[in-house]
Design a protein around this motif. Structure first.
Motif, PDB file in Angstrom:
ATOM      1  N   ALA A   9       2.212   1.648  -3.563  1.00 13.34           N
ATOM      2  CA  ALA A   9       1.123   2.036  -4.474  1.00 13.34           C
ATOM      3  C   ALA A   9       0.781   3.515  -4.273  1.00 13.34           C
ATOM      4  O   ALA A   9       0.620   4.268  -5.240  1.00 13.34           O
ATOM      5  CB  ALA A   9      -0.097   1.154  -4.251  1.00 13.34           C
ATOM      6  N   GLU A  54       0.830  -1.200   0.000  1.00 13.74           N
ATOM      7  CA  GLU A  54       0.000   0.000   0.000  1.00 13.74           C
ATOM      8  C   GLU A  54       0.872   1.261   0.000  1.00 13.74           C
ATOM      9  O   GLU A  54       0.541   2.253  -0.629  1.00 13.74           O
ATOM     10  CB  GLU A  54      -0.913   0.015   1.230  1.00 13.74           C
ATOM     11  N   GLU A  95      -1.584  -4.251 -10.648  1.00 15.95           N
ATOM     12  CA  GLU A  95      -2.918  -3.966 -11.163  1.00 15.95           C
ATOM     13  C   GLU A  95      -3.182  -2.453 -11.152  1.00 15.95           C
ATOM     14  O   GLU A  95      -3.742  -1.905 -12.102  1.00 15.95           O
ATOM     15  CB  GLU A  95      -3.987  -4.659 -10.311  1.00 15.95           C
ATOM     16  N   ARG A  96      -2.786  -1.792 -10.053  1.00 15.61           N
ATOM     17  CA  ARG A  96      -3.054  -0.354  -9.965  1.00 15.61           C
ATOM     18  C   ARG A  96      -2.204   0.434 -10.935  1.00 15.61           C
ATOM     19  O   ARG A  96      -2.678   1.397 -11.551  1.00 15.61           O
ATOM     20  CB  ARG A  96      -2.846   0.118  -8.531  1.00 15.61           C
ATOM     21  N   GLU A 128       1.103   6.352  -7.107  1.00 15.32           N
ATOM     22  CA  GLU A 128      -0.094   7.064  -7.564  1.00 15.32           C
ATOM     23  C   GLU A 128       0.101   8.579  -7.447  1.00 15.32           C
ATOM     24  O   GLU A 128      -0.332   9.331  -8.301  1.00 15.32           O
ATOM     25  CB  GLU A 128      -1.326   6.613  -6.767  1.00 15.32           C
ATOM     26  N   GLN A 187      -3.720   0.022 -14.364  1.00 14.26           N
ATOM     27  CA  GLN A 187      -4.904   0.861 -14.556  1.00 14.26           C
ATOM     28  C   GLN A 187      -4.532   2.314 -14.845  1.00 14.26           C
ATOM     29  O   GLN A 187      -5.078   2.945 -15.747  1.00 14.26           O
ATOM     30  CB  GLN A 187      -5.783   0.836 -13.297  1.00 14.26           C
TER      31      GLN A 187
END
Lengths: 197, 197
Positions: free
Chosen positions: B61, B58, B117-118, B65, B121
């Motif tokens: 990520a 997390e 996956e993130r 992001e 996307q």
């Protein structure tokens, strides 16, 4: 001499070790690259590796040198043909069995002492050969005199890089099957900006 | 609630932790990415990190992001201007403080469970937004109707990638200083192949 060092070297072992070295480096990077892990992957004893390479730096350098194709050999007399072959070489390097090692080199080469210098030399030779391809095209009148060698090569070499890096894992076999077509299409597209005539 | 969890969060700590996470990931990769190493780099306790992020996936990520700029916001009404901004964004991502993390993501993202996956996307959203830039240019008649969206973006996005990856360490400050000029030159060069009129 007696013992293993006296026996003729088996080229199949060399090949297996270098191929295992590319896999281990590609998957785990320099931080986890050890003679031990390469020996296990190749299914040979560590002694067989140390017989050929004094340490892991020499092993990796040897593996990479065997896999970096010299662009210098490309000189067909046509700038389009030269650039298509250059693009094919690059795409093959990224999609071939050592593709992951090639990609990882981009990231890590400058931080591996003893390997960084040799990779930098090979790259410099590739860049000079690629620039020569474009310069010959200008000299032969195939390209406009004012063509930017840097921008033309960034667009073609970078286009290949992006094509390779952007391919999602599940589409890689499909993308790999279309490499030759893609090389021609990309070169024709970019040459559209600078073709004399 | 009492204790640390009850105190208001300090945004400066968030910023320092995310910046440290980008550095650690960029230098050492996922294989050596630990909450411990990020805490040490940021100069905070591990508890401060676990208060904010349940685990290292997390944390990474969240760090990534915050650093992947949404291309979706680019829509100036001019295809050249949109593409120049896209190129500037890309170059900044590779030359900015998280440049090494950006490069490493290209290589490792697909192998980090929960992060892959993130990132996929976010990338997919970027690709769609970039394709929309080109399609709007065609619709407005700025580009030929038959323009290949894929080849145009490979040449521009890839050109930026190559420009960033090929810069030798000692020239990076100089190359970084010329990013805006380069973005304009590259876009004008590539558009030369497909500009209508």
């Amino acid at each position: 001499m007696t013992g293993e060092a006296g026996r003729p070297r088996d080229p199949e072992v060399d090949r297996r070790v270098l191929s295992a070295a590319a896999e281990v480096f590609g998957e785990d990077g320099w931080g986890r690259f050890t003679v031990d892990s390469v020996a296990r992957r190749a299914g040979v004893g560590k002694a067989s590796i140390y017989l050929r390479w004094p340490n892991k730096k020499e092993l990796l350098a040897s593996c990479l040198e065997a896999r970096i194709t010299p662009v210098a050999d490309i000189d067909t007399g046509s700038v389009r043909e030269d650039l298509v072959r250059l693009a094919e070489q690059m795409l093959t390097a990224f999609f071939g069995e050592s593709g992951r090692a090639t990609t990882r080199l981009l990231l890590e080469a400058d931080r591996i002492p003893g390997v960084a210098e040799r990779v930098a030399q090979l790259r410099q030779a590739q860049v000079l050969a690629a620039r020569a391809i474009v310069r010959r095209g200008i000299a032969r009148g195939e390209l406009h005199g004012g063509t930017s060698v840097t921008l033309l090569l960034d667009a073609i070499v970078g286009g290949c890089l992006n094509h390779a890096l952007a391919a999602p894992a599940h589409l890689r076999p499909q993308v790999a099957a279309g490499l030759t077509d893609y090389a021609g299409e990309l070169v024709d597209f970019v040459l559209g900006a600078v073709t004399a005539g």
